[in-house]
Every structure is written in structure tokens, then in C-alpha cells.
Design a protein around this motif. Structure first.
Motif, short mmCIF file in Angstrom:
data_model
loop_
_atom_site.label_atom_id
_atom_site.label_comp_id
_atom_site.label_asym_id
_atom_site.label_seq_id
_atom_site.Cartn_x
_atom_site.Cartn_y
_atom_site.Cartn_z
N VAL A 26 0.84 -1.20 0.00
CA VAL A 26 0.00 0.00 0.00
C VAL A 26 0.88 1.24 0.00
CG1 VAL A 26 -1.72 1.32 1.28
CG2 VAL A 26 -1.86 -1.17 1.23
N ILE A 27 0.55 2.20 -0.87
CA ILE A 27 1.20 3.51 -0.88
C ILE A 27 0.15 4.53 -0.47
CG2 ILE A 27 2.45 5.21 -2.26
CD1 ILE A 27 3.17 2.96 -4.19
N GLU A 28 0.45 5.31 0.57
CA GLU A 28 -0.54 6.19 1.16
C GLU A 28 0.06 7.57 1.40
OE1 GLU A 28 -3.41 5.02 4.60
OE2 GLU A 28 -1.57 5.78 5.52
N SER A 29 -0.74 8.60 1.22
CA SER A 29 -0.28 9.96 1.50
C SER A 29 0.05 10.10 2.98
CB SER A 29 -1.36 10.98 1.10
OG SER A 29 -1.00 12.27 1.57
N ALA A 30 1.18 10.74 3.27
CA ALA A 30 1.58 10.99 4.66
C ALA A 30 1.20 12.41 5.09
CB ALA A 30 3.08 10.78 4.82
N GLU A 31 0.50 13.13 4.23
CA GLU A 31 0.08 14.50 4.53
C GLU A 31 -1.43 14.52 4.71
OE1 GLU A 31 1.69 17.40 1.85
OE2 GLU A 31 3.47 16.19 1.44
N ASP A 33 -3.69 16.84 4.66
CA ASP A 33 -4.51 17.69 3.80
C ASP A 33 -4.34 17.42 2.31
OD1 ASP A 33 -1.92 18.57 3.85
OD2 ASP A 33 -2.42 20.70 3.74
N ARG A 34 -3.58 16.39 1.96
CA ARG A 34 -3.37 16.06 0.54
C ARG A 34 -3.52 14.56 0.33
NH1 ARG A 34 2.16 18.33 -1.57
NH2 ARG A 34 1.20 17.73 -3.56
N SER A 35 -3.93 14.18 -0.87
CA SER A 35 -4.08 12.76 -1.19
C SER A 35 -3.38 12.45 -2.51
CB SER A 35 -5.56 12.38 -1.31
OG SER A 35 -6.12 12.90 -2.49
N LEU A 36 -3.29 11.17 -2.82
CA LEU A 36 -2.64 10.75 -4.06
C LEU A 36 -3.45 11.12 -5.30
CD1 LEU A 36 -1.23 7.25 -3.09
CD2 LEU A 36 0.02 9.35 -3.44
N VAL A 37 -4.71 11.50 -5.10
CA VAL A 37 -5.54 11.89 -6.24
C VAL A 37 -4.93 13.09 -6.96
CG1 VAL A 37 -7.83 12.70 -6.92
CG2 VAL A 37 -7.60 10.99 -5.14
N GLU A 38 -4.24 13.92 -6.22
CA GLU A 38 -3.65 15.12 -6.81
C GLU A 38 -2.36 14.82 -7.57
OE1 GLU A 38 -3.03 17.74 -3.54
OE2 GLU A 38 -5.03 17.40 -2.71
N LYS A 80 9.53 -0.07 0.02
CA LYS A 80 9.25 0.57 1.30
C LYS A 80 10.14 1.79 1.55
CE LYS A 80 7.73 -3.66 3.63
NZ LYS A 80 8.05 -4.62 4.70
N LYS A 81 11.21 1.92 0.78
CA LYS A 81 12.11 3.06 0.93
C LYS A 81 11.54 4.32 0.30
CE LYS A 81 16.14 -0.03 0.78
NZ LYS A 81 17.36 -0.41 0.01
N LEU A 82 10.49 4.17 -0.50
CA LEU A 82 9.88 5.32 -1.16
C LEU A 82 9.31 6.28 -0.11
CD1 LEU A 82 8.86 6.72 -3.77
CD2 LEU A 82 6.81 5.29 -3.61
N GLU A 83 9.69 7.55 -0.19
CA GLU A 83 9.24 8.55 0.77
C GLU A 83 8.47 9.70 0.14
OE1 GLU A 83 12.71 9.84 2.86
OE2 GLU A 83 12.86 8.00 4.07
N LYS A 84 8.66 9.91 -1.18
CA LYS A 84 7.98 11.02 -1.83
C LYS A 84 7.54 10.63 -3.23
CE LYS A 84 9.18 15.27 -1.17
NZ LYS A 84 9.91 16.57 -1.19
N GLU A 87 6.23 16.05 -5.03
CA GLU A 87 6.37 16.86 -3.82
C GLU A 87 5.54 16.29 -2.67
OE1 GLU A 87 8.50 19.35 -3.56
OE2 GLU A 87 9.12 18.85 -5.61
N LEU A 88 4.82 15.21 -2.91
CA LEU A 88 3.95 14.64 -1.88
C LEU A 88 4.69 13.60 -1.03
CD1 LEU A 88 1.04 14.34 -0.70
CD2 LEU A 88 0.71 12.50 -2.39
#
Length: 282
Positions: A26-31, A33-38, A80-84, A87-88
Motif C-alpha cells: 500500500v502507498i498512502e499519502s503521509a500528509e 490535507d493532501r491525497s494521491l488523487v492530486e 518501502k524506501k519510497l518517501e515522496k 512533492e507529496l
């Protein structure tokens, strides 16, 4: 991707190894107020593939915030090393339920062996859980020869080696989750705010153990059976959905959509056949 352990630890059984198709991640937004839809779908695909190679499937959940990628070509640990993503900021983790599977095996030879001992003996085959299936006879629980095995892999082997015996497996289909308070499906009584209902008549405020009222199902509103009956079409739909979920290794929500589509197709086919018979007679 090839799992790191689990199914790769299975010994060769009858000269064959279980099929490896990878981990569900699973890849999930860590912010907040923002989601992967953007985020651009092309950017997601390109970034994920740079970490783990070719990806055969990326799916969004119904909230349009999470993506699930499965059957990737490299290691889940690398992804799992993916962090961004652009800019998300994101977080990546293995799916909580789709990376294991449960099977049922019969083995009379192990009926007197404790579950803990069986689990220890089968650990090298990727086993992470063993549960004896019981049955009730005359109000008493009795052992059966059936074992429910949890395997640290999305893919089940066709056989399991228990001692010197190659035992065939079959998928484990859990019973539909039903609340014993409101008698509806999809949750359990522990978190249900509803009042206790009688399983027989579906009403409240009386001693359900002595209920002699006519049967009525709280789920389908039928007066031909109680809420706990397996004749209920809602129970049958829940059971069919679980089977689709297990067989296709998908989430319950995805299985629900497939089950609804299958019922709509079957209804249309039945109606078409009935109309054709009517026209032929006329």
C-alpha cells in the motif's frame, strides 16, 4: 515480487513449488490535507517502477486516497524506501491481510497432536498459525481431523507435508461476520451501539430464549426464516462475496462489486431465458 521468506521457504513437494506472484503493498499519502488523487498517474507509475521494476497492477481504493501495487518484479523491501511522489510525502507498507492466506487440511494422523507442536513442525513451510477445527455434538465440542492453517504468503500450496504425509489443501472460507446484537452483517457485537434483538423474531424487549413468536429475518424481512438461517439471501450473498474475495485475493469491497455484478448478470440472463420461453410458447 518474490516474497522475502514465507513461500520461498516451502520445501519441494512432489517436485513442485507453489507459484510466487509477489507481495501486496500500500502507498498512502503521509500528509493530512493532501491525497494521491492530486498526483499524476504517470508520475506514480514511473516512480514505483524505478524502485521495484515493472508493476502489473496499481489500484485505487474507494476513498481515492490509497494505491495498492502488487505482483511487482523486485523486492517489497526496496519499495518501502519510497518517501515522496513528486512533492507529496508518502508512506509505504505491506497490506495487513492480503499477504497471508488460510487453507484447510485433513489429517487424522495428527488429531492428538497439540496445535503449538504442529505449528512448530510446519514453521519451515511458512506456517504462522494452526487452529484445530471443532464441531459440536450433543452440546459438546469435539475434535475433528481438520486443521486451519495460516500461511505467510499470498499464495497457497496445493499440498502441505505433515510429518511423512503430503496432505491436499483447500481454501478456507470464513463465515460471514455477523453481529449478535443487531443481527446484521459486517461488524461484531463488541462495537455495536444497537439494542439486543431476538434472533428468532427480530424484536427487542423480551426474553429471546423463550420466544415463541413467528420467525422473521431482520436482514431480508422474510417471515419464512429466522435471522440466523442460512436460507437468508443476504447470508448467501455475504457467503458468495467472501468466496470471491478469497479466490481472487482482493479486498472485501472489490469482491462486493464483483458479486453485485454477477448477480445483475445472472438476473438478466434468467429474465432473458424466461422471456424467450414465453415468446416460443406464443
Amino acid at each position: 515480487m518474490p516474497p522475502t521468506g514465507g513461500i520461498n521457504q516451502f520445501p519441494h513437494i512432489n517436485g513442485q513449488r507453489p507459484k510466487v506472484t509477489g507481495k501486496f503493498v500500500v502507498i498512502e499519502s503521509a500528509e493530512a490535507d493532501r491525497s494521491l488523487v492530486e498526483t499524476s498517474a504517470f508520475l506514480i507509475e514511473k516512480t514505483v517502477e524505478s524502485y521495484c521494476g515493472e508493476v502489473t497492477s496499481i489500484k485505487k481504493n474507494k476513498k481515492r486516497q490509497n494505491f495498492r501495487s502488487n505482483k511487482v518484479a523486485a523486492s517489497a523491501e526496496n519499495l518501502k524506501k519510497l518517501e515522496k511522489l513528486g512533492e507529496l510525502k508518502v508512506r509505504v507498507f505491506e497490506h495487513k491481510t492480503l499477504n497471508t492466506c488460510r487453507v484447510v487440511v485433513p489429517c487424522w494422523e495428527a488429531i492428538n497432536d497439540p496445535e503449538e507442536e504442529i505449528a512448530t513442525k510446519l514453521k519451515s513451510q511458512g506456517m504462522i498459525g494452526v487452529k484445530r477445527i471443532m464441531r459440536k455434538t450433543n452440546g459438546k465440542l469435539e475434535k475433528t481431523s481438520l486443521l486451519e492453517l495460516t500461511i505467510d504468503s499470498p499464495n497457497a500450496p496445493t499440498t502441505i507435508k505433515i510429518a511423512y504425509i503430503n496432505v491436499p489443501t483447500r481454501p478456507y472460507y470464513p463465515r460471514p461476520r455477523r453481529c449478535f446484537k443487531c443481527l446484521k452483517y459486517g461488524h461484531i457485537a463488541a462495537g455495536c451501539p444497537s439494542e439486543q434483538l431476538c434472533w428468532r423474531c427480530g424484536e427487542k424487549s423480551h426474553d429471546e430464549g423463550k420466544c415463541d413468536r413467528p420467525e422473521k429475518c431482520i436482514n431480508c424481512r422474510s417471515e419464512q426464516h429466522a435471522s440466523t438461517s442460512n436460507k437468508c439471501p443476504v447470508w448467501q450473498n455475504e457467503t458468495a462475496t467472501i468466496k470471491i474475495q478469497v479466490d481472487n485475493k482482493i479486498t472485501f469491497e472489490e469482491a462486493r462489486k464483483m458479486a453485485n455484478a454477477n448477480r445483475a448478470t445472472n438476473y438478466a440472463d434468467t429474465l432473458k431465458k424466461a422471456l424467450n420461453k414465453t415468446f416460443k410458447r406464443n
